[in-house]
Design a protein around this motif. Sequence first.
Motif, PDB file in Angstrom:
ATOM      1  N   ALA A  39      46.113  53.882  17.404  1.00  0.00           N
ATOM      2  CA  ALA A  39      45.047  54.226  18.371  1.00  0.00           C
ATOM      3  C   ALA A  39      45.527  53.927  19.796  1.00  0.00           C
ATOM      4  O   ALA A  39      44.707  54.647  20.628  1.00  0.00           O
ATOM      5  N   GLY A  40      46.825  53.494  20.013  1.00  0.00           N
ATOM      6  CA  GLY A  40      47.256  53.846  21.331  1.00  0.00           C
ATOM      7  C   GLY A  40      47.389  52.120  21.970  1.00  0.00           C
ATOM      8  O   GLY A  40      47.788  52.126  23.186  1.00  0.00           O
ATOM      9  N   TYR A  41      46.969  51.107  21.163  1.00  0.00           N
ATOM     10  CA  TYR A  41      47.243  49.690  21.928  1.00  0.00           C
ATOM     11  C   TYR A  41      48.367  49.175  21.134  1.00  0.00           C
ATOM     12  O   TYR A  41      48.388  48.769  20.113  1.00  0.00           O
ATOM     13  N   PHE A  42      49.432  48.968  22.005  1.00  0.00           N
ATOM     14  CA  PHE A  42      50.847  48.399  21.688  1.00  0.00           C
ATOM     15  C   PHE A  42      51.200  47.231  22.269  1.00  0.00           C
ATOM     16  O   PHE A  42      52.278  46.685  22.199  1.00  0.00           O
ATOM     17  N   SER A  43      50.053  46.556  22.929  1.00  0.00           N
ATOM     18  CA  SER A  43      50.345  45.177  23.662  1.00  0.00           C
ATOM     19  C   SER A  43      50.985  44.153  22.850  1.00  0.00           C
ATOM     20  O   SER A  43      51.783  43.272  23.335  1.00  0.00           O
ATOM     21  N   HIS A  44      50.565  44.068  21.708  1.00  0.00           N
ATOM     22  CA  HIS A  44      50.835  43.233  20.649  1.00  0.00           C
ATOM     23  C   HIS A  44      51.422  43.799  19.429  1.00  0.00           C
ATOM     24  O   HIS A  44      51.330  43.252  18.198  1.00  0.00           O
ATOM     25  N   TYR A  45      52.378  44.587  19.501  1.00  0.00           N
ATOM     26  CA  TYR A  45      52.953  45.244  18.370  1.00  0.00           C
ATOM     27  C   TYR A  45      54.083  44.578  17.787  1.00  0.00           C
ATOM     28  O   TYR A  45      55.074  44.229  18.609  1.00  0.00           O
ATOM     29  N   MET A  55      45.976  55.270   4.084  1.00  0.00           N
ATOM     30  CA  MET A  55      44.989  56.479   4.062  1.00  0.00           C
ATOM     31  C   MET A  55      44.297  56.334   5.439  1.00  0.00           C
ATOM     32  O   MET A  55      44.159  57.344   5.940  1.00  0.00           O
ATOM     33  N   THR A  56      43.955  55.132   5.660  1.00  0.00           N
ATOM     34  CA  THR A  56      43.251  54.896   7.007  1.00  0.00           C
ATOM     35  C   THR A  56      44.168  55.197   8.184  1.00  0.00           C
ATOM     36  O   THR A  56      43.519  56.084   9.023  1.00  0.00           O
ATOM     37  N   GLU A  57      45.317  54.929   8.096  1.00  0.00           N
ATOM     38  CA  GLU A  57      46.455  55.104   9.332  1.00  0.00           C
ATOM     39  C   GLU A  57      46.468  56.484   9.365  1.00  0.00           C
ATOM     40  O   GLU A  57      46.575  57.312  10.425  1.00  0.00           O
ATOM     41  N   ILE A  58      47.032  57.066   8.169  1.00  0.00           N
ATOM     42  CA  ILE A  58      47.382  58.587   8.278  1.00  0.00           C
ATOM     43  C   ILE A  58      46.160  59.585   8.631  1.00  0.00           C
ATOM     44  O   ILE A  58      46.369  60.300   9.507  1.00  0.00           O
ATOM     45  N   SER A  59      44.986  59.433   7.974  1.00  0.00           N
ATOM     46  CA  SER A  59      44.074  60.106   8.273  1.00  0.00           C
ATOM     47  C   SER A  59      43.447  60.047   9.836  1.00  0.00           C
ATOM     48  O   SER A  59      43.280  60.982  10.399  1.00  0.00           O
ATOM     49  N   PHE A  60      43.389  58.785  10.626  1.00  0.00           N
ATOM     50  CA  PHE A  60      43.288  58.746  11.856  1.00  0.00           C
ATOM     51  C   PHE A  60      44.387  59.371  12.615  1.00  0.00           C
ATOM     52  O   PHE A  60      44.048  60.023  13.563  1.00  0.00           O
ATOM     53  N   PHE A  61      45.558  59.382  12.344  1.00  0.00           N
ATOM     54  CA  PHE A  61      46.625  59.850  13.013  1.00  0.00           C
ATOM     55  C   PHE A  61      46.525  61.345  12.844  1.00  0.00           C
ATOM     56  O   PHE A  61      46.524  62.080  14.024  1.00  0.00           O
ATOM     57  N   GLU A  62      45.978  61.882  11.923  1.00  0.00           N
ATOM     58  CA  GLU A  62      46.073  63.500  11.658  1.00  0.00           C
ATOM     59  C   GLU A  62      44.705  64.257  12.441  1.00  0.00           C
ATOM     60  O   GLU A  62      44.787  65.289  13.023  1.00  0.00           O
ATOM     61  N   ARG A  63      43.638  63.204  12.232  1.00  0.00           N
ATOM     62  CA  ARG A  63      42.316  63.798  12.584  1.00  0.00           C
ATOM     63  C   ARG A  63      42.019  63.580  13.916  1.00  0.00           C
ATOM     64  O   ARG A  63      41.004  64.739  14.403  1.00  0.00           O
ATOM     65  N   ASP A  67      48.176  66.709  19.639  1.00  0.00           N
ATOM     66  CA  ASP A  67      49.654  66.745  19.277  1.00  0.00           C
ATOM     67  C   ASP A  67      50.465  66.036  20.336  1.00  0.00           C
ATOM     68  O   ASP A  67      51.413  65.277  19.609  1.00  0.00           O
ATOM     69  N   GLU A  68      50.206  66.066  21.518  1.00  0.00           N
ATOM     70  CA  GLU A  68      50.599  65.016  22.393  1.00  0.00           C
ATOM     71  C   GLU A  68      50.694  63.369  22.035  1.00  0.00           C
ATOM     72  O   GLU A  68      51.642  62.728  22.102  1.00  0.00           O
ATOM     73  N   GLU A  69      49.628  63.163  21.552  1.00  0.00           N
ATOM     74  CA  GLU A  69      49.120  61.797  21.238  1.00  0.00           C
ATOM     75  C   GLU A  69      50.116  61.531  19.988  1.00  0.00           C
ATOM     76  O   GLU A  69      50.485  60.204  19.904  1.00  0.00           O
ATOM     77  N   ARG A  70      50.192  62.423  19.082  1.00  0.00           N
ATOM     78  CA  ARG A  70      50.755  61.934  17.796  1.00  0.00           C
ATOM     79  C   ARG A  70      52.364  61.957  18.047  1.00  0.00           C
ATOM     80  O   ARG A  70      53.009  60.827  17.421  1.00  0.00           O
ATOM     81  N   GLU A  71      52.718  62.578  18.928  1.00  0.00           N
ATOM     82  CA  GLU A  71      54.078  62.579  19.281  1.00  0.00           C
ATOM     83  C   GLU A  71      54.438  61.115  19.985  1.00  0.00           C
ATOM     84  O   GLU A  71      55.580  60.685  20.012  1.00  0.00           O
ATOM     85  N   ASP A  72      53.528  60.870  20.879  1.00  0.00           N
ATOM     86  CA  ASP A  72      53.837  59.463  21.641  1.00  0.00           C
ATOM     87  C   ASP A  72      53.531  58.411  20.808  1.00  0.00           C
ATOM     88  O   ASP A  72      54.519  57.569  20.688  1.00  0.00           O
ATOM     89  N   ARG A  73      52.639  58.360  19.955  1.00  0.00           N
ATOM     90  CA  ARG A  73      52.514  57.122  19.000  1.00  0.00           C
ATOM     91  C   ARG A  73      53.765  57.108  18.085  1.00  0.00           C
ATOM     92  O   ARG A  73      54.213  56.129  17.704  1.00  0.00           O
ATOM     93  N   SER A  74      54.312  58.323  17.621  1.00  0.00           N
ATOM     94  CA  SER A  74      55.341  58.179  16.820  1.00  0.00           C
ATOM     95  C   SER A  74      56.578  57.604  17.249  1.00  0.00           C
ATOM     96  O   SER A  74      57.490  56.753  16.480  1.00  0.00           O
ATOM     97  N   LYS A  75      56.847  57.874  18.700  1.00  0.00           N
ATOM     98  CA  LYS A  75      57.910  57.488  19.301  1.00  0.00           C
ATOM     99  C   LYS A  75      58.002  55.983  19.616  1.00  0.00           C
ATOM    100  O   LYS A  75      58.972  55.075  19.581  1.00  0.00           O
ATOM    101  N   ARG A  76      56.570  55.516  19.845  1.00  0.00           N
ATOM    102  CA  ARG A  76      56.531  54.077  20.160  1.00  0.00           C
ATOM    103  C   ARG A  76      56.437  53.181  18.924  1.00  0.00           C
ATOM    104  O   ARG A  76      56.816  51.858  19.025  1.00  0.00           O
ATOM    105  N   LEU A  77      56.163  53.895  17.720  1.00  0.00           N
ATOM    106  CA  LEU A  77      56.314  53.041  16.277  1.00  0.00           C
ATOM    107  C   LEU A  77      57.478  52.964  16.203  1.00  0.00           C
ATOM    108  O   LEU A  77      57.857  51.884  15.524  1.00  0.00           O
TER     109      LEU A  77
END
Length: 312
Positions: A39-45, A55-63, A67-77
């Motif tokens: 969801a974008g909160y990486f302060s305590h990752y 299912m919850t994480e993947i469905s939120f990620f896709e829906r 596109d820009e947020e998906r790419e950003d979250r993927s790189k930060r993970l």
Amino acid sequence: MLSVNNIAKKLNLKVAAGNKGLEKQIKNIDISRPALEIAGYFSHYSSDRVQILGMTEISFFERMLVDEEREDRSKRLCRKETPCIIVTRDLHAPLELIEACNQNNIPLLLTETNTTNFFSQLSSYLEKELAPETNLHGVLVDVYGIGVMITGESGVGKSETALELVKNGHRLVADDNVEIKEVSNNVLMGSAPELIRNLLEIRGLGIINVMTLFGAGCILEEKRVMLNVNLELWDANKTYDRIGLEHKMVKILNSEVEQRTIPIRPGRSLAGIIEVAAMNYRLQHMGYDAALEFNGRLNNQIQKNGGLNNDF
């Protein structure tokens, strides 16, 4: 050390990306489901943990992400210290996540198992594999369901006693060198190094294979260490516990195990004594203690007679 490749083989995981990172080491026993991070909160990752996406994480990620947020979250993970990312339920991993894992050499693994069950399986596996461990000189035998660790100086008769116990129908776990892991608080699991598994060393006879001689039912791969029986040569100047009210504990890693010291003297049946020690240990943990019962009878007799009579 435990690598990502180890858990991939053990849990039958498919590799979807990041093949070059399969030898990365897993050092943290904890597991994360990075829902807030997606969801974008990486302060305590907790980036050094195995990451599980269900299912919850993947469905939120896709829906819910563009596109820009998906790419950003993927790189930060996909951080350098992240051991791997696992997608459950045989779900399709997002393309952005696949690309990020390949770029950063972070293994992306897939499993058909549902998230809850897989989380439990992986947690149990990591607890066992990453548990604190040590090696002890002794023999570990399963006696009436009680894991008895027999210790003592070299040549005192540990292996011979274990052989007699095996002949009586009990099961050998390890001889001479016992690998012990502390899988949780006061839970110690013992096993044999692969090199000496199923083997006993009997002085004057040599190495024998217990499974070959007595059958597969006489060996056990792993057993919880519950009781320590320490064998020592009889010392006439030493006072030994004759009633059983003393409960000495021995520390192994950060856990404590009850210890019984058995003096060795010609004519004593050590195997028989250890069998009784195991049965008595079980009775005590079921709530019955013969030593306490005797002590109670003795106190009642003292109160009744106003002192000890000649019977005591």
